[in-house]
Design an enzyme around this catalytic site. Structure first.
Site, PDB file in Angstrom:
ATOM      1  N   GLN A  67       0.939  -1.284  -0.170  1.00 54.53           N
ATOM      2  CA  GLN A  67      -0.131   0.015  -0.233  1.00 54.53           C
ATOM      3  C   GLN A  67       0.180   1.508  -0.152  1.00 54.53           C
ATOM      4  OE1 GLN A  67      -3.413  -0.973   2.959  1.00 54.53           O
ATOM      5  NE2 GLN A  67      -4.046   1.394   2.914  1.00 54.53           N
ATOM      6  N   SER A  97       3.179  -6.330   3.225  1.00 50.07           N
ATOM      7  CA  SER A  97       2.159  -5.900   4.103  1.00 50.07           C
ATOM      8  C   SER A  97       1.160  -6.349   2.890  1.00 50.07           C
ATOM      9  CB  SER A  97       1.730  -4.215   4.320  1.00 50.07           C
ATOM     10  OG  SER A  97       0.625  -3.963   4.552  1.00 50.07           O
ATOM     11  N   LEU A  98       0.208  -5.668   2.828  1.00 52.74           N
ATOM     12  CA  LEU A  98      -0.699  -6.632   1.689  1.00 52.74           C
ATOM     13  C   LEU A  98      -0.433  -7.646   0.584  1.00 52.74           C
ATOM     14  CD1 LEU A  98      -2.241  -5.112  -1.320  1.00 52.74           C
ATOM     15  CD2 LEU A  98      -2.282  -3.289  -0.355  1.00 52.74           C
ATOM     16  N   ARG A 104      -9.606  -8.224   4.234  1.00 49.43           N
ATOM     17  CA  ARG A 104      -8.544  -7.604   5.415  1.00 49.43           C
ATOM     18  C   ARG A 104      -8.366  -5.383   5.099  1.00 49.43           C
ATOM     19  NH1 ARG A 104      -3.250  -5.479   4.098  1.00 49.43           N
ATOM     20  NH2 ARG A 104      -2.102  -6.581   6.014  1.00 49.43           N
ATOM     21  N   HIS A 139      -0.060  -1.949  11.224  1.00 49.45           N
ATOM     22  CA  HIS A 139       1.260  -3.229  11.501  1.00 49.45           C
ATOM     23  C   HIS A 139       1.598  -2.509  13.210  1.00 49.45           C
ATOM     24  CE1 HIS A 139       0.943  -4.969   7.819  1.00 49.45           C
ATOM     25  NE2 HIS A 139       1.472  -3.655   7.236  1.00 49.45           N
ATOM     26  N   GLN A 192       0.336 -11.033  10.979  1.00 47.49           N
ATOM     27  CA  GLN A 192       1.288  -9.540   9.942  1.00 47.49           C
ATOM     28  C   GLN A 192       0.809  -8.684  10.618  1.00 47.49           C
ATOM     29  OE1 GLN A 192       0.075  -8.230   7.058  1.00 47.49           O
ATOM     30  NE2 GLN A 192       1.733  -8.958   5.260  1.00 47.49           N
TER      31      GLN A 192
END
Length: 301
Positions: free
Chosen positions: A11, A90-91, A115, A195, A242
């Site tokens: 992102q 991340s994503l 998510r 996070h 995560q």
């Protein structure tokens, strides 16, 4: 010749028009966008035509960047490039789950949509800010964080870049403390403190959602943002953890290099990860694969 790693962007690099060139040129990429539209109508339109404000909303960013990432990965595969391992920032890790075969493309897309919804909700209910800190070691950043309440290093990106999550009220004072310590700080235009413990509710919600999702064994090694090691043990726990724990990107890259990777291909949006890899180890090759021209350069290198 060493090993190849596909790395999936995260992102922050999203922009209007992302993925359109590959959609037009690659049947494999087009199939990913078509799948996304069949599940979440308008995903392609958001990628290709969405305004910045719309694309920057987490609930939109995550499915859109996922789609662009996975489309680029399959276009790279279509061109004959086969990786030895994968990882995602991340994503981006959710797109890597699909590529590695732990989830089907549909399962992974539905997961990233959930998510995004959960993290968007958590960001509204637990407001926070994120600050990129440069010109300081991770240990130095951790020391500055210790002087503030609810302030956490959350993205260990490179030897000289660490991203920190903090409260909205503390962000300015934290930036000043970084400057006083000899570093440089920049508040990021994001909608939440990702996070970090600010995302605890999102992590719990994701764990509940995944109870009914079938996680399979990977077809190739996929590195976890949470452990910085290849997936092993409870895969669902790695995906859950995560969300509320730091992304250990520098360690992932170092571990991949230790396993023989000397070529990294960033699939999806932008070249952020490509830049970070060069700062981690200038002796490895790093390429972005965002357009047909990018992929042709890699094939013909």
């Amino acid at each position: 010749m060493g090993k190849i790693a596909l790395i999936f962007s995260g992102q922050g690099a999203q922009y209007s028009g992302m993925g359109k060139a590959l959609y037009d040129a690659s049947p494999a990429a087009k199939a990913v966008f078509d799948l996304a539209d069949s599940i979440r109508e308008g995903t392609s339109a958001q990628c290709f035509e969405g305004a910045a404000g719309e694309l920057n909303r987490t609930v939109n960013t995550q499915p859109c960047v996922f789609t662009a990432d996975l489309a680029a990965a399959y276009a790279v595969k279509e061109a004959g490039i086969v990786p030895d391992c994968v990882a995602g920032f991340s994503l981006g890790e959710i797109a890597a789950l699909a590529y590695a075969g732990i989830l089907t493309d549909e399962e992974a897309f539905r997961l990233v949509c959930k998510r995004g919804e959960l993290m968007d909700k958590a960001a509204k209910e637990n407001p926070g800010a994120m600050v990129a800190v440069m010109k300081m070691t991770p240990a130095q950043v951790e020391e500055v964080c210790a002087g503030f309440d609810k302030t956490y290093p959350v993205n260990y990106n490179s030897p000289a870049q660490t991203v920190v999550a903090t409260t909205s009220e503390s962000a300015d004072a934290f930036c000043e403390a970084v400057k006083a310590a000899g570093g440089r700080a920049k508040q990021l235009p994001v909608s939440g403190a990702f996070h970090s413990p600010f995302m605890a509710d999102a992590a719990a919600g994701l764990a509940d959602y995944m109870k009914d999702v079938d996680f399979k064994e990977p077809a190739l090694p996929i590195y976890s943002d949470y452990t910085a090691k290849p997936y092993e043990g409870d895969y669902k726990e790695l995906v859950r953890a995560q969300v509320e724990n730091p992304v250990r990107w520098q360690t992932i890259v170092e571990n991949m290099i230790a396993e023989g990777v000397d070529t990294f291909i960033e699939v999806g949006v932008g070249k952020t990860l490509t830049g970070l890899i060069k700062r981690i180890d200038e002796n490895v090759a790093a390429f972005k694969a965002e357009t047909p021209e990018d992929i042709a350069k890699i094939v013909n290198r």
